[in-house]
Structure formats: C-alpha cells, structure tokens
Design an enzyme around this catalytic site. Structure first.
Site, mmCIF file in Angstrom:
data_model
loop_
_atom_site.group_PDB
_atom_site.id
_atom_site.type_symbol
_atom_site.label_atom_id
_atom_site.label_comp_id
_atom_site.label_asym_id
_atom_site.label_seq_id
_atom_site.Cartn_x
_atom_site.Cartn_y
_atom_site.Cartn_z
ATOM 1 N N ARG A 74 -67.980 -64.649 -52.098
ATOM 2 C CA ARG A 74 -68.717 -63.443 -52.450
ATOM 3 C C ARG A 74 -68.860 -63.371 -53.973
ATOM 4 O O ARG A 74 -67.989 -63.807 -54.712
ATOM 5 C CB ARG A 74 -67.984 -62.195 -51.948
ATOM 6 C CG ARG A 74 -68.074 -61.995 -50.432
ATOM 7 C CD ARG A 74 -67.353 -60.746 -49.987
ATOM 8 N NE ARG A 74 -65.920 -60.871 -50.180
ATOM 9 C CZ ARG A 74 -65.242 -60.368 -51.201
ATOM 10 N NH1 ARG A 74 -65.848 -59.636 -52.107
ATOM 11 N NH2 ARG A 74 -63.953 -60.560 -51.292
ATOM 12 N N TYR A 202 -74.046 -67.958 -48.220
ATOM 13 C CA TYR A 202 -72.621 -68.019 -47.932
ATOM 14 C C TYR A 202 -72.087 -66.726 -47.286
ATOM 15 O O TYR A 202 -72.309 -65.626 -47.824
ATOM 16 C CB TYR A 202 -71.804 -68.290 -49.222
ATOM 17 C CG TYR A 202 -70.347 -68.127 -48.909
ATOM 18 C CD1 TYR A 202 -69.671 -69.137 -48.231
ATOM 19 C CD2 TYR A 202 -69.702 -66.926 -49.136
ATOM 20 C CE1 TYR A 202 -68.389 -68.956 -47.812
ATOM 21 C CE2 TYR A 202 -68.399 -66.742 -48.724
ATOM 22 C CZ TYR A 202 -67.746 -67.755 -48.064
ATOM 23 O OH TYR A 202 -66.476 -67.556 -47.627
ATOM 24 N N LYS A 211 -69.390 -57.466 -44.469
ATOM 25 C CA LYS A 211 -68.989 -56.594 -45.576
ATOM 26 C C LYS A 211 -70.096 -55.607 -45.967
ATOM 27 O O LYS A 211 -69.829 -54.454 -46.286
ATOM 28 C CB LYS A 211 -68.542 -57.420 -46.779
ATOM 29 C CG LYS A 211 -67.288 -58.278 -46.502
ATOM 30 C CD LYS A 211 -66.171 -57.424 -46.040
ATOM 31 C CE LYS A 211 -64.975 -58.105 -45.426
ATOM 32 N NZ LYS A 211 -64.332 -59.204 -46.050
ATOM 33 N N HIS A 231 -61.222 -51.929 -44.663
ATOM 34 C CA HIS A 231 -60.965 -53.380 -44.722
ATOM 35 C C HIS A 231 -59.579 -53.633 -44.132
ATOM 36 O O HIS A 231 -58.638 -53.971 -44.845
ATOM 37 C CB HIS A 231 -61.046 -53.836 -46.181
ATOM 38 C CG HIS A 231 -61.101 -55.320 -46.379
ATOM 39 N ND1 HIS A 231 -60.781 -55.930 -47.565
ATOM 40 C CD2 HIS A 231 -61.444 -56.335 -45.540
ATOM 41 C CE1 HIS A 231 -60.926 -57.237 -47.461
ATOM 42 N NE2 HIS A 231 -61.322 -57.515 -46.243
ATOM 43 N N SER A 253 -58.845 -59.466 -49.829
ATOM 44 C CA SER A 253 -59.318 -60.737 -49.292
ATOM 45 C C SER A 253 -58.298 -61.843 -49.545
ATOM 46 O O SER A 253 -57.726 -61.934 -50.627
ATOM 47 C CB SER A 253 -60.645 -61.106 -49.952
ATOM 48 O OG SER A 253 -61.589 -60.089 -49.689
ATOM 49 N N CYS A 255 -55.342 -62.220 -48.425
ATOM 50 C CA CYS A 255 -53.968 -61.745 -48.633
ATOM 51 C C CYS A 255 -53.217 -61.555 -47.324
ATOM 52 O O CYS A 255 -52.200 -60.864 -47.271
ATOM 53 C CB CYS A 255 -53.962 -60.460 -49.442
ATOM 54 S SG CYS A 255 -54.413 -60.731 -51.163
ATOM 55 N N ASP A 282 -60.140 -58.080 -39.782
ATOM 56 C CA ASP A 282 -60.749 -57.841 -41.100
ATOM 57 C C ASP A 282 -61.259 -56.418 -41.307
ATOM 58 O O ASP A 282 -61.122 -55.881 -42.397
ATOM 59 C CB ASP A 282 -61.913 -58.837 -41.309
ATOM 60 C CG ASP A 282 -62.315 -58.980 -42.773
ATOM 61 O OD1 ASP A 282 -61.421 -59.156 -43.619
ATOM 62 O OD2 ASP A 282 -63.521 -58.910 -43.074
ATOM 63 N N ARG A 377 -64.027 -71.749 -44.711
ATOM 64 C CA ARG A 377 -63.827 -70.778 -43.622
ATOM 65 C C ARG A 377 -64.161 -71.363 -42.265
ATOM 66 O O ARG A 377 -64.931 -72.320 -42.145
ATOM 67 C CB ARG A 377 -64.747 -69.566 -43.855
ATOM 68 C CG ARG A 377 -64.494 -68.824 -45.168
ATOM 69 C CD ARG A 377 -63.769 -67.547 -44.957
ATOM 70 N NE ARG A 377 -63.297 -66.941 -46.193
ATOM 71 C CZ ARG A 377 -62.599 -65.802 -46.218
ATOM 72 N NH1 ARG A 377 -62.316 -65.160 -45.109
ATOM 73 N NH2 ARG A 377 -62.163 -65.316 -47.362
HETATM 74 P P1 GTP Z 1 -60.060 -62.413 -45.785
HETATM 75 O O1 GTP Z 1 -60.645 -63.079 -44.580
HETATM 76 O O2 GTP Z 1 -60.578 -62.984 -47.070
HETATM 77 O O3 GTP Z 1 -60.228 -60.932 -45.772
HETATM 78 O O4 GTP Z 1 -58.502 -62.830 -45.843
HETATM 79 P P2 GTP Z 1 -57.201 -62.384 -45.013
HETATM 80 O O5 GTP Z 1 -56.657 -61.111 -45.592
HETATM 81 O O6 GTP Z 1 -57.480 -62.389 -43.567
HETATM 82 O O7 GTP Z 1 -56.157 -63.530 -45.400
HETATM 83 P P3 GTP Z 1 -55.495 -64.688 -44.505
HETATM 84 O O8 GTP Z 1 -54.683 -64.151 -43.367
HETATM 85 O O9 GTP Z 1 -56.540 -65.667 -44.176
HETATM 86 O O10 GTP Z 1 -54.468 -65.318 -45.556
HETATM 87 C C1 GTP Z 1 -54.876 -66.008 -46.699
HETATM 88 C C2 GTP Z 1 -53.748 -66.830 -47.225
HETATM 89 O O11 GTP Z 1 -52.611 -65.998 -47.494
HETATM 90 C C3 GTP Z 1 -53.208 -67.850 -46.205
HETATM 91 O O12 GTP Z 1 -53.829 -69.083 -46.344
HETATM 92 C C4 GTP Z 1 -51.755 -67.946 -46.532
HETATM 93 O O13 GTP Z 1 -51.543 -68.985 -47.464
HETATM 94 C C5 GTP Z 1 -51.409 -66.660 -47.219
HETATM 95 N N1 GTP Z 1 -50.515 -65.806 -46.396
HETATM 96 C C6 GTP Z 1 -50.845 -65.090 -45.297
HETATM 97 N N2 GTP Z 1 -49.787 -64.419 -44.807
HETATM 98 C C7 GTP Z 1 -48.742 -64.724 -45.628
HETATM 99 C C8 GTP Z 1 -47.372 -64.330 -45.668
HETATM 100 O O14 GTP Z 1 -46.879 -63.554 -44.851
HETATM 101 N N3 GTP Z 1 -46.611 -64.853 -46.678
HETATM 102 C C9 GTP Z 1 -47.128 -65.705 -47.608
HETATM 103 N N4 GTP Z 1 -46.319 -66.164 -48.557
HETATM 104 N N5 GTP Z 1 -48.408 -66.100 -47.594
HETATM 105 C C10 GTP Z 1 -49.218 -65.612 -46.629
HETATM 106 C C1 SPV Z 2 -63.327 -61.369 -47.567
HETATM 107 O O1 SPV Z 2 -63.616 -61.916 -48.637
HETATM 108 O O2 SPV Z 2 -62.653 -60.305 -47.517
HETATM 109 C C2 SPV Z 2 -63.745 -61.986 -46.295
HETATM 110 C C3 SPV Z 2 -64.688 -63.103 -46.354
HETATM 111 O O3 SPV Z 2 -63.365 -61.527 -45.239
HETATM 112 S S1 SPV Z 2 -66.321 -62.581 -46.623
HETATM 113 O O4 SPV Z 2 -66.988 -62.432 -45.343
HETATM 114 O O5 SPV Z 2 -66.964 -63.606 -47.444
HETATM 115 O O6 SPV Z 2 -66.320 -61.291 -47.290
HETATM 116 MN MN MN Z 3 -61.970 -59.699 -45.601
#
Ligand code: GTP
Ligand code: SPV
Ligand code: MN
Length: 597
Positions: A74, A202, A211, A231, A253, A255, A282, A377
């Site tokens: 983004r 993208y 979003k 979110h 994002s 996290c 999400d 992704r």
């Molecule tokens: P968006 O799709 O961008 O909104 O991301 P998301 O919030 O769904 O994040 P996602 O669960 O994909 O996690 C992203 C990265 O955070 C992962 O690749 C992990 O490396 C890390 N991660 C997730 N959960 C944990 C956790 O409990 N501990 C740690 N240390 N890292 C974590």
């Molecule tokens: C984020 O960035 O929080 C995502 C991926 O979930 S996107 O759809 O690119 O916003």
């Molecule tokens: Mn997201």
C-alpha cells in the site's frame, strides 16, 4: 456498451455508462460469479503470462503472479480522503478537494482501458443479504483483480439481485494504467460512496472491497449509521465445556492478526479440549444486536495474508488454507517442482527458482537477497481454513466479549493489560503505537502512533472516530460491553530477543483476558490499568522458555518510560486541537498523574 445488463438498477447503469465512456474499453464483461467464467479468465491470464499455473498435484487451482517491483505494498503517501473540507479528513489523512481530485483522476483514467477489457464486479462485503453486509461494484481492467476479488468477496449475479434498485452501493473504479508510481493515487470520497484507484495493481491498493471500502468508506458509513468498521481479526475460543467466546483484536498491518486468528492451542490446552475458531483475520464490522451486546461479522470471504514467516509450525492453518485455489503474489517460484517458496517456509530454499522480481534465484547462493518480497501475499479462500468458525456465514455475526489492541513495541508496553473501563479502553486504543512493517512502502521499524491500527484506514477525522468509539460505549450497558485490553507480543530483552514465544502460546494470554471478562481472576491495579499477577498466566509446558521471573519482566510497568511516552501522546493529541474528545484529554491527565515522579 451496457446492452443486456444483468441489472436494471438505474444508479448502477448510469454510473457505469459514465465511467465506461471515460475509460473507453474495447469490451465489457460482467462478472457473474460462475466457475466457468472464472476458469476462462484464469486460462486467459495464464495464456498472456499475467499469471502462472502452479503444480496441479501439489497446489491444485493455484496461480502465481508478480507485480511490478515499484508496486508491492500500500502507498500511504498517495492515499487520499476527499471530504468537502480538509478538517473532515483530519490531520492524519492526506486530503484533496473532491472537485480537484476527480478532475485529476479523470484526466489519468481517460481512455486508459483502450485496447483492454472492462470487468464489472458486483460484490458483497459480508454474507449476501446479511443485515450487516454492504454491496459494491468495482470496475477494473485487471483479471488479477477479478480473480482476487472472487476469492476475497462474494461476487456475481446474486449480489445484483439482492441490491435490486437500491442506491446503497459503493462505486469503485480501478485503472491499472501504466502502473506509474508518480501517477499512483488511491482516493476515497466518503460522501459520494466512491473509490478511485489508478496506476497500481497491488492488493490493498486495488482490491477495492478491502481497505478502501471495508475500512475507509465503511468507517465513515458506520459513524453516520451507528456501527463500527475496524481493522480487527475475529476469533472464537472454545473452552473444554464447549462454550465459545469471541474476541476482536486490532493490530497494525503485519503485526499478527492472521496468526492470532488461526492459532493452534498449545499441547496442554488441546489436551484439555480448547479450540480456536477463525471468523476473520483482518476486518470486522460491528453493530449492537437486539440483546444489547456488540456483534461482529467478517465482511471478507478469503485471506490476503503475509506469506513470509508462514510455515507448518508458526501457522499451519494458514499454510493449509493456501494449498488449493490460492493466488500467490510476489513469492519465490520454485522451479524444481513448480511450487512456491518464501523466507521461513522451511529451512530448505530451492536451488532453482525465480525470485519475486522475476530474476533467477538460488537459495543456497543468493543469501543476500530474499526470494520472496517481505510483503508477498497469498489470497486464499476462507473455506479452505481448517479452523474456520461454524459461525463464519452467520448473517448476524458473533457476540464480542473483548476488544484487544496491540502493536510491535520492543520496549514499554507489557505483555497484556486491561483498561479500567470503556472510555479508558478507547484511550488505550488511541495511544497505540507500533514499529512500521513492509505492508506499506516506506521505512520499516520506526515507531509511529497508529490508533486502533486504523491510522491508514480511517475515512474521516480521527478525533471524530474516537468520539464515535466513546458514543458507542455510552450506548451500551456496561455489563454487556466488551472489556478492552492491550497486548504486546513483540517486547524484546537487552539481547534483542523476543521475550514471549508468541503464536499459539498467545492463547495463554487470551485465557487470562477471557477470565477477566467473566470476573474469574484478580488483577493488580497499576499506573496504566489492570495487569495480571504473573502466577495467573499459565506457563505450563513453556519450561525453559518462560519463567515466572521472565514473565514478571514482560509484565513490568516502567513509569519513567511511560512519562516519556506521554510526551509523544501529548504531541500526537495536539494535532487534533479542540476536536480531541475531552474524555481522552482527561485520561491522558490521569496517566501523567499516575506516572509522576
Ligand atoms: P496484515 O495482513 O498486513 O494486516 O497483517 P497481520 O496483522 O495479519 O499479520 P500476520 O499475522 O500476517 O503477521 C505478520 C508477521 O508477524 C508474521 O510473519 C510473523 O513473523 C509475525 N508474528 C505474528 N504473530 C507473532 C507473535 O505472536 N510473535 C512474534 N514474535 N511474531 C509474530
Ligand atoms: C494490510 O496492509 O493491513 C493488509 C494488506 O491487510 S492490504 O490489503 O494490502 O492492505
Ligand atoms: Mn490488514
């Protein structure tokens, strides 16, 4: 261009006539949602090289796509909220006057579909016909967008039939143009229910249901209609007695939302009979139900998840979800068996591969550059998920027991704490901060304020959004209102190592949260809110990794650090001037008084 349109909705037809005249395609195709039509589009994308077909045995129905290297995340700096006044968009959004912005965008979009096909995608955010669902139309010139939207949302004729002649639908125009980063704009017009996105191909920039609609436009709709678009992931925790309680959690994002939403309980919990169910990973749309409690639906129908780091240990449910009917974007292409690879999928990177930029790549040799982009992704159908909640399609959503906020903070924020009450909880959400990630372009690892994980996604003035949160709470019986918590899985020690194992072990923290909701466990009152007694977090089975002492260290509240942080909050709040809700000002005064030397 619209002969034989599958709808008579006059507002749809007139909007499309106008936009098609502008972009000037060679051909117009209505997406009806049928498998035959989608399959034909897949074949077309494969024939033109836009997508590559992956190993049919190992990854049936899966496709690989690479976006341009300048178009992999983004672009927040080029994302605009176009309200009549700048004040309505607020200090945290980029703003353009609607008339100026429309003119600029129409100049870019004019004739941009020449030689191309226009696809009209009718889609529903939320189960079709659910009282919490909403409808959109996306006009796009990208098959990639059509195929992704067909996974991420409910598309097709049924959506048009459900809408009938109603005017309550969100207009979305996407023009791929030349994918020129200098002319890339992602613009939301909340008052007009309109989104226009140009020069990107993208994810979050172009899957307009996600979003752009489900957060930016929907947050504005929610303010006016008395509901919330957040979110947030939605998960259910089923205890050994078979009762399921639902939690919504907002993390920025990349996290950990997808990971938490699909977590596998630790062995000990599994043995006792605990189960975790995924409702969403999400976005949550939340509304008060007839019984006075808050209910949430996941408006999406798939997962657009971060690939790197996803593996059989960290998130088997996510990995299994990607094994069929999935689109992979910007991952590494393993040529040995025509599958995909990304960093931390396993310890066995392919020796014959194509990296995310399209260059030959050998995982044994090219250790200085990643095979997959850090924000690569997967787009996976929700129905693939082994732990998908039986309530996933429930049109009325699931009742929420707790809201959880959290971010990446190497220092400061403890593993978990609970707010004193709803308004304090809104304060806790408003002061969220997190280290930036690869999900958006720009520097990674810089701490920035990201209230409720909505900084890039709030479709109006953030101060008014906080007031909306306060108003929602005021309309709830405190007994029925979700309790509000903050977590931090990312605290680090002096050696820069994570102090908490995270992933499945986060259930240990959720257990404490749910016990607090039921009044079954005590807590200690601190300067920032209620914290667990270390003994009350179950660390059985974590021997060697976590001790009572290390737990105490992650549950520590360092008043001097919080005093420093309060200065940052003061600065952040100052941006909002008089619009800042008084309640939040008072909560900040309390925090400062509690942390005074
Ligand atoms: P968006 O799709 O961008 O909104 O991301 P998301 O919030 O769904 O994040 P996602 O669960 O994909 O996690 C992203 C990265 O955070 C992962 O690749 C992990 O490396 C890390 N991660 C997730 N959960 C944990 C956790 O409990 N501990 C740690 N240390 N890292 C974590
Ligand atoms: C984020 O960035 O929080 C995502 C991926 O979930 S996107 O759809 O690119 O916003
Ligand atoms: Mn997201």
């Amino acid at each position: 261009m619209l002969n034989n349109a599958p709808t008579k909705n006059p507002t749809i037809l007139s909007w499309l006539e106008e936009k098609l005249a502008l972009v000037n395609p060679d051909k117009v195709v209505w997406i009806d949602g049928s498998e035959e039509q989608l399959e034909a589009l897949r074949q077309e994308a494969i024939a033109t090289g836009e997508m590559e077909k992956l190993n049919e045995e190992k990854l049936p129905g899966c496709l690989l796509h690479r976006t341009k290297p300048n178009d992999v995340a983004r672009v927040e700096a080029r994302t605009f909220i176009c309200t009549p006044t700048e004040e309505e968009a607020g200090p945290t959004n980029h703003w353009m006057a609607p008339a100026d912005c429309y003119k600029m965008l129409y100049d870019i979009a004019r004739d941009s579909y020449k030689g191309r096909t226009a696809y009209i995608i009718p889609y529903s955010m939320g189960p079709i016909g659910s009282p919490l669902a909403k409808i959109g139309i996306e006009l796009t010139d990208s098959i990639y967008v059509v195929l992704n939207m067909a996974i991420m949302t409910r598309v097709g004729q049924k959506v048009l039939d459900t809408l009938g002649d109603d005017n309550d639908w969100v207009r979305g125009l996407h023009c791929k143009c030349d994918v020129d980063p200098e002319k890339r704009y992602i613009c939301q017009f909340p008052q007009d229910n309109t989104i226009i996105s140009v020069n990107s191909a993208y994810g979050g920039n172009v899957l307009l249901g996600k979003k752009c609609f489900a957060l930016r436009i929907a947050s504005y709709q929610g303010k006016n209609e008395g509901w919330q678009a957040e979110h947030m992931l939605i998960l259910g925790v089923e205890n050994p007695q078979g009762e399921t309680k639902y939690i919504c959690a907002a993390f920025p994002s990349a996290c950990g939302k997808t990971n938490l939403a699909m977590m596998i309980p630790p062995e000990g919990y599994k043995k006792k009979g605990y189960k975790v169910w995924t409702v969403g990973d999400d976005i949550a749309w939340i509304r008060k139900g007839p019984d006075g409690r808050l209910y949430a639906i996941n408006p999406e129908n798939g997962f657009f998840g971060v690939a790197p780091g996803t593996n059989m240990k960290s998130n088997p449910n996510a990995l299994i979800s990607t094994q069929k009917g999935t689109i992979f974007t910007n991952v590494c292409h393993n040529l040995d068996d025509n599958t995909v690879w990304w960093e931390k999928l396993d310890n066995n990177p392919p020796e014959h591969a194509i990296d995310w930029t399209g260059k030959p790549w050998n995982g044994k040799v090219d250790t200085d550059r990643p095979g997959a982009h850090p924000n690569s992704r997967f787009t996976a159908p929700a129905k693939n998920c082994p732990c998908l909640s039986p309530e996933f399609e429930n049109p009325n959503g699931v009742p929420i027991s707790a809201f959880v906020f959290g971010g990446r903070r190497a220092k400061l924020a403890p593993l978990v704490y609970q707010s004193r009450d709803w308004n304090h909880g809104v304060f806790v959400g408003s002061i969220m901060a997190s280290e930036t990630t690869a999900a958006a372009t720009g520097a990674v690892g810089v701490v920035r304020r990201d209230p409720m994980a909505m900084l890039p996604f709030c479709g109006y003035n953030m101060a008014d959004y906080w007031q909306h949160w306060i108003d929602i709470g005021a309309g709830l019986d405190p007994e029925k209102a979700p309790k509000i918590f903050n977590v931090n899985w990312f605290r680090k020690n002096e050696n820069d190592e994570f102090m908490w194992p995270g992933y499945g072990d986060n259930l240990r923290v959720l257990e404490w949260i749910l016990k607090r909701c039921e009044g079954k466990v005590d807590a200690r009152e601190t300067a920032i809110g209620y914290l667990p007694y270390a003994e009350d977090i179950n660390i059985e089975g974590l021997e060697g990794e976590v001790t009572l002492d290390s737990l105490r260290a992650i549950l520590d509240v360092d008043k001097a650090l919080w005093r420093e942080d309060a200065k940052g909050i003061e600065e952040f709040y100052a941006k909002f001037g008089d619009r800042l809700p008084k309640v939040l000002r008072e909560e900040l005064d309390i925090l400062e008084a509690n942390c005074a030397e």
